[in-house]
Design a protein around this motif. Structure first.
Motif, PDB file in Angstrom:
ATOM      1  N   UNK A 176       0.895  -1.135  -0.090  1.00 44.98           N
ATOM      2  CA  UNK A 176      -0.283  -0.278  -0.225  1.00 44.98           C
ATOM      3  C   UNK A 176       0.630   1.332   0.110  1.00 44.98           C
ATOM      4  N   UNK A 177       1.748   1.687   0.688  1.00 42.29           N
ATOM      5  CA  UNK A 177       3.133   2.503   1.028  1.00 42.29           C
ATOM      6  C   UNK A 177       3.754   2.529  -0.734  1.00 42.29           C
ATOM      7  N   UNK A 178       3.627   1.701  -0.594  1.00 40.18           N
ATOM      8  CA  UNK A 178       4.567   2.082  -2.252  1.00 40.18           C
ATOM      9  C   UNK A 178       3.414   2.021  -3.610  1.00 40.18           C
ATOM     10  N   UNK A 179       1.976   2.274  -3.845  1.00 38.29           N
ATOM     11  CA  UNK A 179       1.186   2.314  -4.401  1.00 38.29           C
ATOM     12  C   UNK A 179       0.094   3.469  -4.073  1.00 38.29           C
ATOM     13  N   UNK A 180       0.089   4.311  -3.075  1.00 40.31           N
ATOM     14  CA  UNK A 180      -0.614   5.194  -2.522  1.00 40.31           C
ATOM     15  C   UNK A 180      -0.132   6.254  -2.196  1.00 40.31           C
ATOM     16  N   UNK A 181       0.659   7.218  -2.765  1.00 34.49           N
ATOM     17  CA  UNK A 181       1.085   8.530  -2.361  1.00 34.49           C
ATOM     18  C   UNK A 181       0.681   8.819  -0.832  1.00 34.49           C
ATOM     19  N   UNK A 182      -0.686   8.725  -0.837  1.00 35.37           N
ATOM     20  CA  UNK A 182      -1.417   9.666   0.398  1.00 35.37           C
ATOM     21  C   UNK A 182      -1.488   8.295   1.771  1.00 35.37           C
ATOM     22  N   UNK A 183      -1.220   6.762   1.504  1.00 37.18           N
ATOM     23  CA  UNK A 183      -0.274   6.125   2.842  1.00 37.18           C
ATOM     24  C   UNK A 183       1.032   6.257   2.578  1.00 37.18           C
ATOM     25  N   UNK A 184       1.266   7.062   1.561  1.00 36.86           N
ATOM     26  CA  UNK A 184       2.908   6.446   2.433  1.00 36.86           C
ATOM     27  C   UNK A 184       3.705   8.011   2.707  1.00 36.86           C
ATOM     28  N   UNK A 185       2.266   9.321   2.442  1.00 38.60           N
ATOM     29  CA  UNK A 185       2.605  10.464   3.671  1.00 38.60           C
ATOM     30  C   UNK A 185       1.788  10.126   5.119  1.00 38.60           C
ATOM     31  N   UNK A 186       1.024   9.378   4.914  1.00 38.32           N
ATOM     32  CA  UNK A 186       0.068   9.047   6.368  1.00 38.32           C
ATOM     33  C   UNK A 186       1.636   8.382   7.026  1.00 38.32           C
ATOM     34  N   UNK A 187       2.195   7.343   6.498  1.00 35.45           N
ATOM     35  CA  UNK A 187       3.472   6.575   7.027  1.00 35.45           C
ATOM     36  C   UNK A 187       3.937   7.388   7.568  1.00 35.45           C
ATOM     37  N   UNK A 188       4.719   8.351   6.707  1.00 37.06           N
ATOM     38  CA  UNK A 188       5.816   9.563   7.439  1.00 37.06           C
ATOM     39  C   UNK A 188       5.850  10.469   8.055  1.00 37.06           C
ATOM     40  N   UNK A 189       4.345  11.010   8.102  1.00 39.32           N
ATOM     41  CA  UNK A 189       4.085  11.661   9.166  1.00 39.32           C
ATOM     42  C   UNK A 189       3.914  10.925   9.981  1.00 39.32           C
ATOM     43  N   UNK A 190       3.292   9.600  10.463  1.00 39.87           N
ATOM     44  CA  UNK A 190       2.907   9.101  11.540  1.00 39.87           C
ATOM     45  C   UNK A 190       4.962   8.834  12.528  1.00 39.87           C
ATOM     46  N   UNK A 227       5.839  10.406  16.129  1.00 39.15           N
ATOM     47  CA  UNK A 227       6.813   8.778  17.176  1.00 39.15           C
ATOM     48  C   UNK A 227       7.982   9.281  18.004  1.00 39.15           C
ATOM     49  N   UNK A 228       8.316   9.869  16.381  1.00 39.32           N
ATOM     50  CA  UNK A 228       9.885  10.292  16.889  1.00 39.32           C
ATOM     51  C   UNK A 228      10.706   9.324  17.017  1.00 39.32           C
ATOM     52  N   UNK A 229      10.566   7.795  16.074  1.00 40.98           N
ATOM     53  CA  UNK A 229      11.562   6.708  15.531  1.00 40.98           C
ATOM     54  C   UNK A 229      10.536   6.131  14.116  1.00 40.98           C
ATOM     55  N   UNK A 230      11.526   4.977  13.195  1.00 42.29           N
ATOM     56  CA  UNK A 230      10.486   5.061  12.078  1.00 42.29           C
ATOM     57  C   UNK A 230       9.850   3.639  12.092  1.00 42.29           C
ATOM     58  N   UNK A 231       8.391   4.159  12.950  1.00 45.97           N
ATOM     59  CA  UNK A 231       7.634   2.844  12.759  1.00 45.97           C
ATOM     60  C   UNK A 231       7.782   1.813  11.588  1.00 45.97           C
ATOM     61  N   UNK A 232       7.379   3.253  10.564  1.00 43.21           N
ATOM     62  CA  UNK A 232       7.769   2.032   9.097  1.00 43.21           C
ATOM     63  C   UNK A 232       8.668   1.008   8.899  1.00 43.21           C
ATOM     64  N   UNK A 233       9.768   1.378   9.198  1.00 42.48           N
ATOM     65  CA  UNK A 233      11.190   0.493   9.338  1.00 42.48           C
ATOM     66  C   UNK A 233      10.831  -0.717   9.621  1.00 42.48           C
ATOM     67  N   UNK A 234      10.437  -0.423  10.607  1.00 41.68           N
ATOM     68  CA  UNK A 234       9.753  -1.512  12.026  1.00 41.68           C
ATOM     69  C   UNK A 234       9.133  -2.567  11.055  1.00 41.68           C
ATOM     70  N   UNK A 235       7.680  -1.846  10.621  1.00 42.15           N
ATOM     71  CA  UNK A 235       6.569  -2.951  10.163  1.00 42.15           C
ATOM     72  C   UNK A 235       7.198  -3.393   8.519  1.00 42.15           C
ATOM     73  N   UNK A 236       7.965  -2.541   8.004  1.00 43.07           N
ATOM     74  CA  UNK A 236       8.478  -3.045   6.756  1.00 43.07           C
ATOM     75  C   UNK A 236       9.072  -4.293   6.602  1.00 43.07           C
ATOM     76  N   UNK A 237      10.415  -3.825   7.757  1.00 47.33           N
ATOM     77  CA  UNK A 237      11.914  -4.693   8.252  1.00 47.33           C
ATOM     78  C   UNK A 237      11.819  -5.891   9.328  1.00 47.33           C
ATOM     79  N   UNK A 238      11.637  -5.362   9.760  1.00 50.76           N
ATOM     80  CA  UNK A 238      11.689  -5.762  10.774  1.00 50.76           C
ATOM     81  C   UNK A 238      12.522  -5.746  12.120  1.00 50.76           C
TER      82      UNK A 238
END
Length: 313
Positions: free
Chosen positions: A22-36, A40-51
């Motif tokens: 979803x992150x790769x397909x939709x700019x709105x999703x990428x924006x929301x993930x980056x804003x989150x 939060x002050x840390x990369x939750x996105x990296x944790x979600x995608x890479x563990x």
């Protein structure tokens, strides 16, 4: 216009890699993930995608990750002109439902459940509390076995998921002892759950008190569409009542079977699981085998669902 109920998964549905498509397909999703990540002050996105998976599974990470993923998908559906007539979530998923219903802002909700996860982790000593799924007994049969367990061996009903699937929660010693008694009482299986604490039991009351203090600083609004609360299995829209029930939810059973039964009675055309996994779709089929269900979690399932909406409208 199709009548839709959106349901949102809770803790346990997390998996490394979720949300990436979803992150790769939709700019709105990428924006929301980056804003989150920034909020939060840390990369939750990296944790979600890479563990790693062990880190993602920690309550304080799993909860914001699941909410962020579900909310991002719901926002994509909203952009497609698809909105529910009612919502609900399983435990943590109730927060995603509240975002979908307009009662919580997405980034505020992400920060709130991150805090909620920390408080839940800290509420009871690690390894001293646990949960178990009981298969093949009724709620009344389980309640009769666990009644009378005092606080030293506290055991409570935690999740009433569907006929024949109920989760108990409490002290490790109490749950282990109750599991033996439940097997003797005729349970088909009693399965220990891989969780870090006794969630939705009386042992979470200390966390609920701390959480209530933080929740008072959050801008909870009137819901635009009804959210069926875990605690009551009743629709709620008023902000003050939403706050009260979120506090109680921490130590009260999740009455998900009753919520699904209420949706069936409302004659919805489909119950749509918005988020990673298919756990809730499976519960729907246990409650009403022929109910139309969708799981929307990636671009392909978004396309299939939107196609059905447009064909049937």
């Amino acid at each position: 216009m199709k009548r839709l109920a959106f349901v949102f998964p809770g803790q346990g549905s997390q998996e490394v890699g979720m949300g990436k498509a979803m992150y790769d397909a939709y700019p709105s999703v990428k924006q929301l993930f980056d804003d989150a990540d920034e909020a939060l002050g840390y990369s939750l996105t990296t944790l979600m995608f890479e563990g790693p998976a062990e880190e993602l599974t920690k309550t304080e990470n799993a909860q914001p990750a699941l909410l962020l993923n579900s909310v991002a998908i719901q926002e994509v559906l909203k952009q497609e002109g698809i909105s529910p007539q009612m919502t609900a979530g399983h435990s943590l998923g109730e927060y995603s439902a509240l975002v979908a219903s307009g009662a919580l802002e997405p980034l505020e909700a992400v920060k709130l459940v991150h805090l909620r996860g920390k408080l839940m982790e800290e509420a009871y000593p690690t390894g001293k509390g646990t949960m178990a799924a009981v298969l093949g007994l009724s709620q009344e049969e389980i309640a009769s076995v666990i009644e009378g367990y005092d606080n030293e061996l506290a055991v409570d009903l935690a999740n009433i998921n569907c006929p024949g699937q109920i989760v108990i929660s409490g002290t490790k010693a109490g749950v282990e002892q109750a599991s033996e008694k439940l097997s003797e009482a005729g349970a088909k299986r009693v399965l220990p759950l891989n969780v870090s604490g006794p969630f939705h039991s009386r042992l979470m009351k200390p966390a609920s008190e701390d959480f209530a203090n933080h929740l008072s600083d959050v801008n909870v609004k009137q819901a635009d569409v009804p959210v069926y609360a875990n605690v009551t299995a009743e629709p709620v829209e008023e902000a003050a009542l939403i706050e009260k029930l979120l506090v109680e939810q921490l130590y009260s059973p999740v009455r998900f079977q009753e919520i699904l039964e209420a949706f069936v009675e409302k004659d919805v055309d489909a119950i749509v699981e918005v988020g990673h996994g298919k756990v809730l779709s499976g519960l729907v089929r246990k409650v009403k085998r022929r109910m139309k269900t969708f799981n929307v979690q990636d671009p392909e399932s978004v396309d299939a669902f939107t196609k059905w909406i447009k064909e049937e409208s």
